[in-house]
Design a protein around this motif. Structure first.
Motif, PDB file in Angstrom:
ATOM      1  N   SER A   1       0.821  -1.218   0.000  1.00 53.33           N
ATOM      2  CA  SER A   1       0.000   0.000   0.000  1.00 53.33           C
ATOM      3  C   SER A   1       0.851   1.263   0.000  1.00 53.33           C
ATOM      4  O   SER A   1       0.501   2.273   0.623  1.00 53.33           O
ATOM      5  N   LEU A   2       1.970   1.218  -0.708  1.00 54.79           N
ATOM      6  CA  LEU A   2       2.860   2.381  -0.798  1.00 54.79           C
ATOM      7  C   LEU A   2       2.591   3.219  -2.052  1.00 54.79           C
ATOM      8  O   LEU A   2       3.245   4.245  -2.256  1.00 54.79           O
ATOM      9  N   VAL A   3       1.622   2.789  -2.884  1.00 52.66           N
ATOM     10  CA  VAL A   3       1.360   3.491  -4.152  1.00 52.66           C
ATOM     11  C   VAL A   3      -0.057   4.083  -4.112  1.00 52.66           C
ATOM     12  O   VAL A   3      -1.040   3.359  -4.283  1.00 52.66           O
ATOM     13  N   PRO A   4      -0.164   5.391  -3.882  1.00 52.77           N
ATOM     14  CA  PRO A   4      -1.489   6.024  -3.848  1.00 52.77           C
ATOM     15  C   PRO A   4      -2.156   6.001  -5.223  1.00 52.77           C
ATOM     16  O   PRO A   4      -1.506   5.755  -6.243  1.00 52.77           O
ATOM     17  N   MET A   5      -3.445   6.289  -5.235  1.00 53.77           N
ATOM     18  CA  MET A   5      -4.198   6.364  -6.481  1.00 53.77           C
ATOM     19  C   MET A   5      -3.578   7.425  -7.383  1.00 53.77           C
ATOM     20  O   MET A   5      -3.225   8.518  -6.931  1.00 53.77           O
ATOM     21  N   GLY A   6      -3.420   7.105  -8.655  1.00 53.57           N
ATOM     22  CA  GLY A   6      -2.874   8.069  -9.611  1.00 53.57           C
ATOM     23  C   GLY A   6      -1.358   8.137  -9.619  1.00 53.57           C
ATOM     24  O   GLY A   6      -0.786   9.052 -10.214  1.00 53.57           O
ATOM     25  N   HIS A   7      -0.687   7.185  -8.942  1.00 54.45           N
ATOM     26  CA  HIS A   7       0.770   7.162  -8.877  1.00 54.45           C
ATOM     27  C   HIS A   7       1.287   5.813  -9.390  1.00 54.45           C
ATOM     28  O   HIS A   7       0.530   4.847  -9.513  1.00 54.45           O
ATOM     29  N   VAL A   8       2.569   5.760  -9.680  1.00 55.01           N
ATOM     30  CA  VAL A   8       3.243   4.501 -10.017  1.00 55.01           C
ATOM     31  C   VAL A   8       4.518   4.399  -9.175  1.00 55.01           C
ATOM     32  O   VAL A   8       5.045   5.402  -8.677  1.00 55.01           O
ATOM     33  N   TRP A   9       4.998   3.192  -9.029  1.00 53.87           N
ATOM     34  CA  TRP A   9       6.197   2.967  -8.209  1.00 53.87           C
ATOM     35  C   TRP A   9       7.442   3.059  -9.087  1.00 53.87           C
ATOM     36  O   TRP A   9       7.568   2.373 -10.101  1.00 53.87           O
ATOM     37  N   ASP A  10       8.358   3.952  -8.710  1.00 53.24           N
ATOM     38  CA  ASP A  10       9.617   4.101  -9.432  1.00 53.24           C
ATOM     39  C   ASP A  10      10.680   3.283  -8.694  1.00 53.24           C
ATOM     40  O   ASP A  10      11.093   3.633  -7.575  1.00 53.24           O
ATOM     41  N   GLU A  11      11.094   2.189  -9.302  1.00 55.01           N
ATOM     42  CA  GLU A  11      12.020   1.285  -8.633  1.00 55.01           C
ATOM     43  C   GLU A  11      13.405   1.907  -8.435  1.00 55.01           C
ATOM     44  O   GLU A  11      14.115   1.559  -7.488  1.00 55.01           O
ATOM     45  N   ALA A  12      13.784   2.826  -9.300  1.00 56.12           N
ATOM     46  CA  ALA A  12      15.110   3.455  -9.183  1.00 56.12           C
ATOM     47  C   ALA A  12      15.198   4.330  -7.939  1.00 56.12           C
ATOM     48  O   ALA A  12      16.218   4.343  -7.239  1.00 56.12           O
ATOM     49  N   THR A  13      14.140   5.071  -7.655  1.00 53.12           N
ATOM     50  CA  THR A  13      14.165   5.977  -6.495  1.00 53.12           C
ATOM     51  C   THR A  13      13.420   5.396  -5.297  1.00 53.12           C
ATOM     52  O   THR A  13      13.432   5.983  -4.221  1.00 53.12           O
ATOM     53  N   GLN A  14      12.741   4.249  -5.515  1.00 56.36           N
ATOM     54  CA  GLN A  14      12.002   3.580  -4.442  1.00 56.36           C
ATOM     55  C   GLN A  14      10.950   4.490  -3.800  1.00 56.36           C
ATOM     56  O   GLN A  14      10.842   4.612  -2.583  1.00 56.36           O
ATOM     57  N   GLN A  15      10.176   5.126  -4.674  1.00 62.61           N
ATOM     58  CA  GLN A  15       9.057   5.925  -4.166  1.00 62.61           C
ATOM     59  C   GLN A  15       7.985   6.053  -5.247  1.00 62.61           C
ATOM     60  O   GLN A  15       8.240   5.809  -6.430  1.00 62.61           O
ATOM     61  N   ALA A  16       6.784   6.396  -4.792  1.00 60.56           N
ATOM     62  CA  ALA A  16       5.662   6.586  -5.708  1.00 60.56           C
ATOM     63  C   ALA A  16       5.743   7.973  -6.333  1.00 60.56           C
ATOM     64  O   ALA A  16       6.024   8.960  -5.637  1.00 60.56           O
ATOM     65  N   ILE A  17       5.532   8.038  -7.629  1.00 67.07           N
ATOM     66  CA  ILE A  17       5.531   9.330  -8.328  1.00 67.07           C
ATOM     67  C   ILE A  17       4.231   9.443  -9.123  1.00 67.07           C
ATOM     68  O   ILE A  17       3.627   8.433  -9.491  1.00 67.07           O
ATOM     69  N   PRO A  18       3.758  10.680  -9.366  1.00 68.38           N
ATOM     70  CA  PRO A  18       2.512  10.864 -10.119  1.00 68.38           C
ATOM     71  C   PRO A  18       2.589  10.190 -11.485  1.00 68.38           C
ATOM     72  O   PRO A  18       3.629  10.216 -12.147  1.00 68.38           O
ATOM     73  N   LEU A  19       1.483   9.575 -11.891  1.00 63.92           N
ATOM     74  CA  LEU A  19       1.439   8.868 -13.161  1.00 63.92           C
ATOM     75  C   LEU A  19       1.781   9.787 -14.331  1.00 63.92           C
ATOM     76  O   LEU A  19       2.530   9.410 -15.235  1.00 63.92           O
ATOM     77  N   GLY A  20       1.250  11.020 -14.301  1.00 64.02           N
ATOM     78  CA  GLY A  20       1.527  11.959 -15.385  1.00 64.02           C
ATOM     79  C   GLY A  20       3.008  12.246 -15.518  1.00 64.02           C
ATOM     80  O   GLY A  20       3.546  12.347 -16.626  1.00 64.02           O
ATOM     81  N   LEU A  21       3.692  12.397 -14.388  1.00 64.86           N
ATOM     82  CA  LEU A  21       5.129  12.660 -14.414  1.00 64.86           C
ATOM     83  C   LEU A  21       5.886  11.473 -14.989  1.00 64.86           C
ATOM     84  O   LEU A  21       6.803  11.633 -15.804  1.00 64.86           O
ATOM     85  N   ALA A  22       5.462  10.269 -14.613  1.00 63.23           N
ATOM     86  CA  ALA A  22       6.125   9.070 -15.112  1.00 63.23           C
ATOM     87  C   ALA A  22       5.957   8.939 -16.624  1.00 63.23           C
ATOM     88  O   ALA A  22       6.901   8.615 -17.349  1.00 63.23           O
ATOM     89  N   VAL A  23       4.728   9.204 -17.107  1.00 61.48           N
ATOM     90  CA  VAL A  23       4.468   9.108 -18.544  1.00 61.48           C
ATOM     91  C   VAL A  23       5.272  10.143 -19.302  1.00 61.48           C
ATOM     92  O   VAL A  23       5.862   9.860 -20.354  1.00 61.48           O
ATOM     93  N   ARG A  24       5.317  11.352 -18.779  1.00 60.77           N
ATOM     94  CA  ARG A  24       6.064  12.421 -19.463  1.00 60.77           C
ATOM     95  C   ARG A  24       7.547  12.102 -19.531  1.00 60.77           C
ATOM     96  O   ARG A  24       8.184  12.268 -20.572  1.00 60.77           O
ATOM     97  N   GLU A  25       8.099  11.659 -18.418  1.00 55.18           N
ATOM     98  CA  GLU A  25       9.525  11.348 -18.396  1.00 55.18           C
ATOM     99  C   GLU A  25       9.858  10.185 -19.328  1.00 55.18           C
ATOM    100  O   GLU A  25      10.892  10.183 -20.004  1.00 55.18           O
ATOM    101  N   ASP A  26       8.955   9.208 -19.387  1.00 56.69           N
ATOM    102  CA  ASP A  26       9.176   8.082 -20.287  1.00 56.69           C
ATOM    103  C   ASP A  26       9.139   8.544 -21.742  1.00 56.69           C
ATOM    104  O   ASP A  26       9.937   8.096 -22.574  1.00 56.69           O
ATOM    105  N   SER A  27       8.229   9.476 -22.040  1.00 55.86           N
ATOM    106  CA  SER A  27       8.121  10.002 -23.400  1.00 55.86           C
ATOM    107  C   SER A  27       9.354  10.808 -23.774  1.00 55.86           C
ATOM    108  O   SER A  27       9.870  10.715 -24.896  1.00 55.86           O
ATOM    109  N   ILE A  28       9.876  11.603 -22.832  1.00 53.15           N
ATOM    110  CA  ILE A  28      11.090  12.394 -23.093  1.00 53.15           C
ATOM    111  C   ILE A  28      12.272  11.467 -23.348  1.00 53.15           C
ATOM    112  O   ILE A  28      13.091  11.700 -24.246  1.00 53.15           O
ATOM    113  N   ARG A  29      12.338  10.401 -22.583  1.00 56.19           N
ATOM    114  CA  ARG A  29      13.450   9.468 -22.717  1.00 56.19           C
ATOM    115  C   ARG A  29      13.433   8.770 -24.080  1.00 56.19           C
ATOM    116  O   ARG A  29      14.468   8.588 -24.729  1.00 56.19           O
TER     117      ARG A  29
END
Length: 317
Positions: free
Chosen positions: A26-54
């Protein structure tokens, strides 16, 4: 993830968790995803944007998607939108303009409000905000500028449009009788129109135009549909419009006692009140006099609004 946006590692996490393990704990709130590199939940929109930039833009895929989307939109227009009916000169017939029309000499289509609503439904767009950004309301002139903002099915802003309408337009000038203009039998004007009574119609038309414009911009279909309003204004100047026709001047039936054949606006308040009371309580056939009651009620309400004075007080701002 870019250096500027990359979240720092979470110092409270002492073991490396996978996405599935973090979700189980239960470490991932609604609208977030788990970032294994930083070991924390980040907003889904931020994850999608960063993946697109990469990954960068795949222009070849974009080209295919654009061609596919364009073909789908054109098919939607062919299969779902109903084109206007035209007269012998190729001009749309008033009252039969359906979802869109094309004027002779123009290559772009003009959507009616009905067509705009269908286009918005197809793209899953809805109004988020409608506001009046400017208004003038006097006896001689009324205008309103309206802005409409749209959001997509996720509630994300999708586009906006801003348009105006005024009583100086030919469509409103041609309906002056609806707003109180009276003429004698020779055609001479005996009473000028009171355009304060047109204010609601003005706001409604400006809102319709702003909504249609916003939909065209939001769907990037301005190469197909006219978003400037130029064609619509020309159509209205030629007596063509998808607006409802102006109401006729109401009058009493020919066999209605002392009021036979008289226009409702010529009858005194007290007489109208008596008629309304008779229709409600004494008429032997209430259904037969229902249209009379409706007309009398509307006329009394119009007069009540007139007595309240300038509509700038009724519609502040």
């Amino acid at each position: 993830m870019t250096t500027a946006m990359k979240p720092k590692a979470n110092p409270e996490v002492r073991e490396l968790l996978s996405r599935a393990q973090a979700t189980d704990k239960s470490l991932v709130p609604m609208g977030h995803v788990w970032d294994e590199a930083t070991q924390q939940a980040i907003p889904l929109g931020l994850a999608v944007r960063e993946d697109s930039i990469r990954r960068g833009e795949d222009l070849e895929e974009n080209l295919k998607r654009m061609a596919r989307d364009r073909a789908t939109i054109l098919r939607f227009i062919r299969e779902q939108l109903v084109e206007a009916e035209y007269d012998a000169k190729g001009r749309p017939i008033k009252g039969k303009m359906h979802d869109f029309y094309t004027l002779p000499g123009y290559d772009k289509k003009t959507p009616t409000k009905q067509g705009g609503e269908k286009l918005a439904q197809f793209f899953k767009l809805r109004r988020a905000k409608t506001e009046s950004v400017e208004r003038v309301c006097t006896k001689e002139f009324a205008m309103a500028a309206v802005r409409v903002e749209l959001v997509d099915k996720w509630g994300v802003p999708a586009g906006s449009g801003e348009a105006a309408a005024t009583t100086a337009e030919q469509g409103f000038q041609g309906a002056a009788a609806k707003y109180g203009q009276r003429k004698d039998q020779s055609g001479k004007i005996t009473s000028e129109a009171d355009y304060r009574a047109a204010f609601n119609d003005i706001v409604s038309r400006a809102g319709k135009r702003a909504f249609t414009q916003a939909v065209i911009y939001a769907t990037a279909t301005d190469d197909i549909f006219d978003a400037t309003g130029e064609i619509e204004r020309k159509a209205e100047a030629q007596g063509m419009s998808d607006e409802a026709p102006p109401a006729k001047r109401a009058r009493f039936p020919e066999k209605f006692g002392d009021l036979s054949g008289k226009y409702l606006d010529e009858v005194q308040d007290e007489e109208l009140v008596k008629v309304a009371d008779w229709c409600r309580t004494k008429a032997k056939n209430p259904a037969a006099v229902a249209p009379i009651l409706e007309g009398v009620t509307e006329e009394l309400e119009r007069r009540r609004l007139d007595r309240e004075g300038d509509l700038d007080d009724t519609f502040p701002g």
